[in-house]
Structure formats: structure tokens, C-alpha cells
Design a protein around this motif. Structure first.
Motif, mmCIF file in Angstrom:
data_model
loop_
_atom_site.group_PDB
_atom_site.id
_atom_site.type_symbol
_atom_site.label_atom_id
_atom_site.label_comp_id
_atom_site.label_asym_id
_atom_site.label_seq_id
_atom_site.Cartn_x
_atom_site.Cartn_y
_atom_site.Cartn_z
ATOM 1 N N SER A 150 51.659 33.678 40.155
ATOM 2 C CA SER A 150 50.641 34.624 39.685
ATOM 3 C C SER A 150 49.833 35.164 40.866
ATOM 4 C CB SER A 150 49.710 33.920 38.685
ATOM 5 O OG SER A 150 48.631 34.733 38.350
ATOM 6 N N THR A 159 51.914 37.586 42.684
ATOM 7 C CA THR A 159 52.059 38.841 41.924
ATOM 8 C C THR A 159 50.851 39.753 42.132
ATOM 9 O OG1 THR A 159 53.266 37.559 40.267
ATOM 10 C CG2 THR A 159 52.612 39.774 39.635
ATOM 11 N N GLN A 160 49.677 39.126 42.207
ATOM 12 C CA GLN A 160 48.461 39.924 42.420
ATOM 13 C C GLN A 160 48.505 40.605 43.795
ATOM 14 O OE1 GLN A 160 44.662 38.759 41.017
ATOM 15 N NE2 GLN A 160 43.687 38.999 43.000
ATOM 16 N N LEU A 206 51.181 41.200 45.612
ATOM 17 C CA LEU A 206 52.295 42.167 45.592
ATOM 18 C C LEU A 206 51.840 43.494 44.984
ATOM 19 C CD1 LEU A 206 55.421 42.749 45.864
ATOM 20 C CD2 LEU A 206 55.630 41.907 43.521
ATOM 21 N N GLU A 207 51.106 43.387 43.878
ATOM 22 C CA GLU A 207 50.650 44.613 43.201
ATOM 23 C C GLU A 207 49.735 45.424 44.121
ATOM 24 O OE1 GLU A 207 49.493 44.546 38.835
ATOM 25 O OE2 GLU A 207 47.725 45.443 39.754
ATOM 26 N N GLY A 208 48.873 44.706 44.858
ATOM 27 C CA GLY A 208 47.975 45.375 45.808
ATOM 28 C C GLY A 208 48.776 46.122 46.873
ATOM 29 N N LYS A 209 49.815 45.502 47.364
ATOM 30 C CA LYS A 209 50.658 46.128 48.410
ATOM 31 C C LYS A 209 51.343 47.367 47.825
ATOM 32 C CE LYS A 209 50.341 42.715 51.500
ATOM 33 N NZ LYS A 209 49.605 42.840 52.745
ATOM 34 N N GLU A 210 51.890 47.202 46.625
ATOM 35 C CA GLU A 210 52.624 48.317 46.010
ATOM 36 C C GLU A 210 51.710 49.513 45.754
ATOM 37 O OE1 GLU A 210 56.264 45.869 43.845
ATOM 38 O OE2 GLU A 210 54.524 46.442 42.644
ATOM 39 N N ARG A 211 50.465 49.190 45.403
ATOM 40 C CA ARG A 211 49.512 50.277 45.167
ATOM 41 C C ARG A 211 49.308 51.104 46.441
ATOM 42 N NH1 ARG A 211 44.732 47.702 43.959
ATOM 43 N NH2 ARG A 211 45.792 46.347 42.501
ATOM 44 N N SER A 231 44.770 44.042 34.481
ATOM 45 C CA SER A 231 45.124 43.273 35.687
ATOM 46 C C SER A 231 45.225 41.778 35.372
ATOM 47 C CB SER A 231 44.077 43.497 36.773
ATOM 48 O OG SER A 231 42.809 43.094 36.303
ATOM 49 N N ARG A 236 49.623 39.857 34.139
ATOM 50 C CA ARG A 236 50.705 40.673 34.714
ATOM 51 C C ARG A 236 52.061 40.022 34.437
ATOM 52 N NH1 ARG A 236 46.940 40.400 39.231
ATOM 53 N NH2 ARG A 236 46.039 42.451 39.578
ATOM 54 N N HIS A 247 55.265 38.511 35.768
ATOM 55 C CA HIS A 247 55.639 37.886 37.049
ATOM 56 C C HIS A 247 57.074 38.261 37.414
ATOM 57 C CE1 HIS A 247 52.566 34.369 36.438
ATOM 58 N NE2 HIS A 247 52.012 35.557 36.353
#
Ligand code: A3P
Length: 347
Positions: free
Chosen positions: A192, A195-196, A198-203, A309, A312, A314
Motif C-alpha cells: 500500500s 502504491t501511494q 507509485l501514484e505520486g510518480k505517475e502523476r 486516495s 487504491r 494495489h
């Protein structure tokens, strides 16, 4: 004849319409009057046990349900509210110290359903951030929401759990403060956490490693203990630092996995730990199939789910890596059960 029937129908519709408007006006007046109720006999200072004497006065509960209270919940007290109702900003009597991705937001929001609890909406990061800490305790108090004196304030900053200096700093503020730690099965929590990030990077349109590459050291094929998401899940290591300052009785461990699946029993345990009368009920929690999580019902008018948020999806993780991590965490988990007196069905 047809004209007569039409007139009769019009008359009936008129009566029904007036009835509906009347009921609506009554309801509006009723909600407004709740707002004007004053709390009687506020609990004096200390937390009260859940016995008859410790019950929060009914009128106070009604008040809590009123519109003003709703504004307090959102941190929207106006100077007039503060003056009229003698609202105060209080240092927290309980802190959710972690663990990141354990369900800290859900726990705080759910406890805020209790009429005697007020939450600090933002993570304050007072004790883990040197700059904030240097601003002093009055700065910290100034970050707290307005509340009635009989209510207790709770804040959550999950970074507290893993930051070296925090236990001593909190101890200096209040050595008898109550500390809540919410945990999930350690490997799930680590994923988890990943994942948080990762999401920041993808954004930001950035690429990022796979979880497997971070969690396992490519050179040794051992679990990578330098990876923060892994270290954070070694709960016992962090808790031991806290126990240098606070006795075990001042901690309550919340099962974050159960808070997801069946929140009420976990919340009732927390109510007991905080010496609060049991006030959160099944009415306050309803399962939202679209979200796949429990959401919060404050009253007939107001309910809410946590932000998107939280909860999410995973990424799939290689089963061999999951197995390696679970084996790695196993001895630490056993120690954690011993220290806390709470056993989980973790692998
Ligand atoms: P996931 O996003 O991995 O599912 P924190 O608030 O400490 O960051 O924890 C986030 C986790 O809270 C989420 O992790 C989610 O599983 C969990 N959670 C628990 N109860 C929830 C609820 N009612 N609604 C949404 N998320 C909840």
C-alpha cells in the motif's frame, strides 16, 4: 362534470402541496433549533468512564448533532461561535501516531463520529518536523480545532510512529497521553505504501521501480531492509523505541484490516480505551458497494466516504516475493504480539 372533477383534483393537489411545504418548514425549524441548544453540565476536564454518571448530557448530544457542531467538525468555527459557546483549542488527549497506510485517516474520521471527539483535520507534523517543533507548543495548540471544553481533541500524523525524536517530544508535552497505533498485515501495508508513492510518480509522469525490485535486494536476493516501506512494517522495532518513554497501557493497537472489513467492533474498543461512553453505532457506518468500503453517516442529512486516495488498487506482486516478505516479517510480528498483547492472523 369534467370541469368539476378537474377543480376537485386541483383542490386536492393544493392541500397536498401545502402539507408538504408545512412539513418541510417544520423540519428546517427543527434543525435550526438544535443549533441553538446549549450543552449542559459539560464533563469537567478528564475523560469519563462509560458508566451512567459519565454519560454525555443528552442536550449536549443534540447540540453536537446541530449545525454548529457540523461546522466545528469541518473546522469552520467563526469568532462569534467561539465567543458565544466558549469554544477552546485544546491540545490532543490522544494521538494516532501511525502506522502510515494502516488506515489512520479512516480511524480518525470514524472516531470523529463520536460526540465527545473533535479531530484535527490536517496532519500537523509538529513532533516529527524540527521546524514546526521549534515553533513551540502554542503554535501546535493554535493548529487544533475549536471544541467544547468537555470534548477531546485527536490528531493523527503517521510519521510520528517511525521518527526517532517523536516519543520523547510527546512525552515532554504530556506523559499520560493516549497513543493509538493502527496496523495492517505488514506485507499488505508495504505494498500500500509503495502504491501511494507509485501514484505520486505517475502523476508527475515519472517512471518508477517495480515493488519487487525495491523490496528484494537484487545482489543478495534477501529482503531489502533499507527500503522504507519494508522498514516501516517492522512494527516492533518502532514500538520498542516508544516503550522507552511510555508504558504499554498507554498504547492501544487497532486492527486496520478489521477496520476495513467490520469497523464497529474496532471503534468500540477504542471508545473503551479512551474512556468514552459508547456512542458510535452501526447507524453511523454503512457499506458503500461502489467504493468497496464503509462510509460514515453523521445524521439523516450528512454522510461521507473517504477520498478516492484511500483504497487504491494495489499492483500484483510476485507470489515468491510476497512469501519472502511474509517469512521475513514473521518473527517481528510474534514479538509485536508479545509486546502489545494483541495477536493477529498474519502469516
Ligand atoms: P489502501 O489504499 O492500500 O487500500 P492511511 O489513511 O493510513 O493512509 O491508510 C489508507 C488505508 O486505509 C487504505 O489503504 C484503505 O485500505 C484503508 N481504509 C480503512 N478503512 C477505510 C475506509 N472506510 N475507506 C477507505 N479506505 C479505508
Amino acid at each position: 362534470m369534467q370541469l368539476q372533477q378537474q377543480a376537485l383534483l386541483r383542490q386536492k393537489l393544493l392541500v397536498l402541496g401545502s402539507l408538504a411545504i408545512g412539513s418541510l418548514l417544520y423540519l428546517v425549524a427543527r434543525v435550526g433549533s438544535l443549533d441553538r441548544l446549549q450543552p449542559t453540565c459539560p464533563l469537567d476536564g478528564g475523560l469519563r468512564p462509560p458508566d451512567a454518571a459519565g454519560q454525555i448530557p443528552l442536550r449536549s448530544l443534540q447540540f453536537k448533532r446541530g449545525l454548529l457542531l457540523h461546522e466545528l467538525r469541518k473546522g469552520n468555527a467563526t469568532p462569534e461561535h467561539v465567543r458565544l459557546h466558549q469554544l477552546v483549542q485544546q491540545l490532543p488527549r490522544a494521538i494516532i501516531i501511525g502506522v502510515r497506510k494502516g488506515g489512520t485517516r479512516a480511524l480518525l474520521e470514524m472516531l470523529n463520529l463520536h460526540p465527545a471527539v473533535v479531530k484535527a483535520s490536517q496532519e500537523i507534523h509538529f513532533f516529527d518536523n524540527d521546524q514546526n517543533y521549534a515553533r513551540g507548543i502554542d503554535w501546535y495548540r493554535g493548529k487544533m480545532p475549536f471544541s467544547f471544553p468537555h470534548q477531546i481533541t485527536i490528531e493523527k500524523s503517521p510519521a510520528y510512529f517511525i521518527t526517532e525524536e517523536v516519543p520523547e517530544r510527546i512525552f515532554k508535552m504530556n506523559s499520560s497521553i493516549k497513543l493509538l497505533v493502527i496496523v495492517r498485515e505488514p506485507t499488505t501495508r508495504a505494498v500500500s505504501d509503495y502504491t501511494q508513492v507509485l501514484e505520486g510518480k505517475e502523476r508527475k509522469n515519472k517512471t518508477y521501480h517495480k515493488f519487487e525490485e525495491l523490496a528484494v535486494d537484487g545482489a543478495t536476493c534477501e529482503v531489502n531492509t533499507k527500503y522504507k516501506a519494508v522498514r516501516t512494517s517492522i512494527y516492533t522495532k518502532h514500538l520498542e523505541r516508544w516503550l522507552n518513554f511510555f508504558p504499554a497501557e498507554q498504547f492501544h493497537v487497532v486492527d486496520g484490516d478489521r477496520l476495513i472489513a467490520d469497523p464497529l467492533p474496532e471503534l468500540q474498543l477504542v471508545e473503551r480505551f479512551l474512556d468514552l461512553p459508547a456512542r458510535i453505532s452501526q447507524y453511523n457506518l454503512y457499506f458503500n458497494a461502489t467504493r468497496g468500503f464503509y462510509c460514515l453517516r453523521f445524521n439523516v442529512v450528512f454522510n461521507k466516504c473517504l477520498a478516492g486516495s484511500k483504497g487504491r488498487t494495489h499492483p500484483d506482486v510476485d507470489a515468491a516475493v510476497v512469501d519472502k516478505l511474509q517469512r521475513f516479517f514473521h518473527p517481528f510480528n510474534r514479538k509485536f504480539y508479545q509486546i502489545t498483547g494483541r495477536t493477529f492472523n498474519w502469516p
